[in-house]
Design an enzyme around this catalytic site. Structure first.
Site, PDB file in Angstrom:
ATOM      1  N   LEU A 188       0.825  -1.212   0.000  1.00 26.71           N
ATOM      2  CA  LEU A 188       0.000   0.000   0.000  1.00 26.71           C
ATOM      3  C   LEU A 188       0.859   1.263   0.000  1.00 26.71           C
ATOM      4  O   LEU A 188       0.536   2.241  -0.685  1.00 26.71           O
ATOM      5  CB  LEU A 188      -0.927   0.003   1.210  1.00 26.71           C
ATOM      6  CG  LEU A 188      -1.955  -1.139   1.282  1.00 26.71           C
ATOM      7  CD1 LEU A 188      -2.928  -0.905   2.424  1.00 26.71           C
ATOM      8  CD2 LEU A 188      -2.699  -1.298  -0.033  1.00 26.71           C
ATOM      9  N   HIS A 446      -6.341  24.602  21.231  1.00 25.28           N
ATOM     10  CA  HIS A 446      -7.171  24.744  20.034  1.00 25.28           C
ATOM     11  C   HIS A 446      -6.440  25.619  19.025  1.00 25.28           C
ATOM     12  O   HIS A 446      -5.837  26.629  19.398  1.00 25.28           O
ATOM     13  CB  HIS A 446      -8.508  25.394  20.407  1.00 25.28           C
ATOM     14  CG  HIS A 446      -9.369  25.701  19.214  1.00 25.28           C
ATOM     15  ND1 HIS A 446     -10.098  24.745  18.558  1.00 25.28           N
ATOM     16  CD2 HIS A 446      -9.590  26.877  18.553  1.00 25.28           C
ATOM     17  CE1 HIS A 446     -10.754  25.303  17.553  1.00 25.28           C
ATOM     18  NE2 HIS A 446     -10.454  26.597  17.529  1.00 25.28           N
TER      19      HIS A 446
END
Length: 463
Positions: A188, A446
């Protein structure tokens, strides 16, 4: 007369090298035998070179999609030789670092380039590249010879010049159409890499899903992502014959549910699994036991059935990852030098598939939890719900965690941008026995990827 050492290490891999250094610093006289390249598979043809080339493929993708971010640019073109040259420079620096560490920084280590073969339980004959031999004996012997590509018994395959994970790194020209036999981690990563470089890529897998050991939702998400990149798939295919014509074209004849198919390409990568490098070590002369596949049998302290002989890294049964090989070194170091009883059993198994998004895994999958009859809750959340994902445009994938009846995390699957790093955070929480409630209510900066854990654990439901 044989030369005597306190310890002999066969193989310069991720377990053998640090062990040599630790033993030498403890005052032991150490011999390290390597028949190929110092550094083992990770540095030379595994993790490091592949990830270096994946970085080039990711940069190629960033340029190709830059208009989505308001950045105008010409369509990118790959200079494949420059990609390979960058990889080679990085790897050579690593090789030089290993050689310096083993040969210059510690006088207690003797590096012998050649092939080691057991002549008895505590004796080895080293055949150098020029054909000369040297007999060595040591009370402690550590086998760290790793694995190589397993080659399936397909008609005609052995007569073709197919690629392995090692030889594909030596290509100087970009394949026009790369056929990849095998839908596991190695296949992959190379599939997405070469597709982004501009090759047509087809994965041929005998199972009905990619990554057959993962949960179905993981397999489906990975196939969807690589399909979006343009990778083609032929699943549930039994390849029965391989041929290679004078013009350089490969033809794979495969039996599928839809009937026989002929798949043609310019290059063929065989990535169906690994086999241990034990067949030419003369293990029978030492009486060292192996299983039916040739892996050396060990106990929890990595001791073989022969006293004083150990097997480290991929050469013994179990998951094959560089970080576990390095932990094998710590197990042996602590047991021998520090007199601590340390075990290689029941240790955490984190791993990452370095596609984009990355697949980070720790602990149990949902299939494993069901098989064990565990009482668990599960939370699943699409990555597109994460603020950081929307801001960066990396919205593909999903996150999944499993929690037991005591609110402790027992497993996580993170298929996301920075999936490996997010998984490592969850691994730390598991090691610290933090509960899902603590993570759900923890104050994260954040906007960060870590902040996704607040929302993820809010979605827990009974399995």
């Amino acid at each position: 007369m044989p030369t005597s050492y306190d310890a002999l290490i066969i193989g310069s891999g991720q377990a053998g090298n640090p062990l040599a250094t630790a033993l030498a610093k403890a005052g032991r006289k150490v011999a390290l035998v390597e028949k190929y390249l110092l550094g083992g598979s990770c540095i030379n043809y595994g993790c490091s070179p592949v990830k270096a080339m994946l970085a080039s493929a990711e940069r190629m993708h960033q340029v190709a999609t830059s208009q989505e971010y308001g950045v105008l640019s010409e369509p990118p073109a790959v200079d494949f030789k420059a990609v390979v040259a960058r990889k080679d420079t990085i790897i050579q620096e690593m090789r030089d670092g290993v050689r310096k560490n083993l040969t210059k920084e510690d006088s207690g280590i003797t590096v012998l380039m050649g092939h080691a073969t057991f002549t008895g339980p505590k004796s080895v004959r080293v055949t150098a590249l020029d054909g000369s031999t040297q007999d060595i004996k040591a009370p402690l012997i550590f086998i760290n010879t790793g694995t190589s590509s397993a080659i399936p018994p397909i008609e005609g395959l052995a007569e073709t010049h197919f690629l392995t994970n090692k030889s594909i790194l030596e290509l100087q020209e970009l394949p026009e159409h790369l056929l990849i036999l095998g839908g596991g981690y190695i296949g992959l990563e190379f599939a997405q890499m070469f597709r982004r470089f501009g090759s047509r890529v087809t994965i041929i897998e005998h199972a009905k899903n990619l990554l057959e050991r993962e949960d179905d939702d993981v397999c489906e998400a990975m196939q969807q992502q690589l399909g979006a990149d343009g990778v083609e798939f032929v699943l549930g295919a039994e390849v029965r014959r391989v041929s290679h014509n004078p013009e350089g074209e490969y033809t794979l004849t495969a039996h599928t549910a839809e009937g026989e198919r002929r798949l043609r390409g310019s290059h063929l990568l065989v990535a169906v699994g690994r086999q241990p490098n034990t067949d030419d070590l003369g293990l029978e002369a030492a009486g060292i036991e192996t299983n039916e596949k040739g892996y050396i049998l060990v106990n929890e302290r990595l001791q073989t059935n022969v006293r004083g002989v150990y097997a480290l890294g991929d050469v013994h049964p179990g998951p094959q990852f560089t970080h576990l090989a390095y932990d094998d070194y710590r197990v042996v170091r602590d047991n021998i030098l520090h007199r601590k009883r340390r075990s290689a059993k029941d240790r955490p198994l984190p791993y990452v598939v370095f596609t984009q998004p990355q697949l980070g895994r720790i602990g149990l999958s949902e299939n494993q939890a069901r098989e064990q009859g565990l009482d668990y809750r599960v939370a699943t959340m699409p990555v597109q719900y994460v603020g950081r994902a929307r801001e960066t445009g990396n919205k593909e994938g999903f996150m999944k965690v499993l929690v037991d009846e005591r609110n402790h995390i027992i497993g996580a699957t993170i298929f996301s941008e920075q999936g490996g790093e997010i998984m490592a955070m969850i691994q730390l929480a598991m090691a610290g026995k933090l509960t899902c409630d603590q993570l759900q209510n923890m104050v994260f900066a954040h906007p960060t990827w870590a902040e996704s854990l607040n929302n993820l654990f809010a979605k827990l439901v009974k399995a």
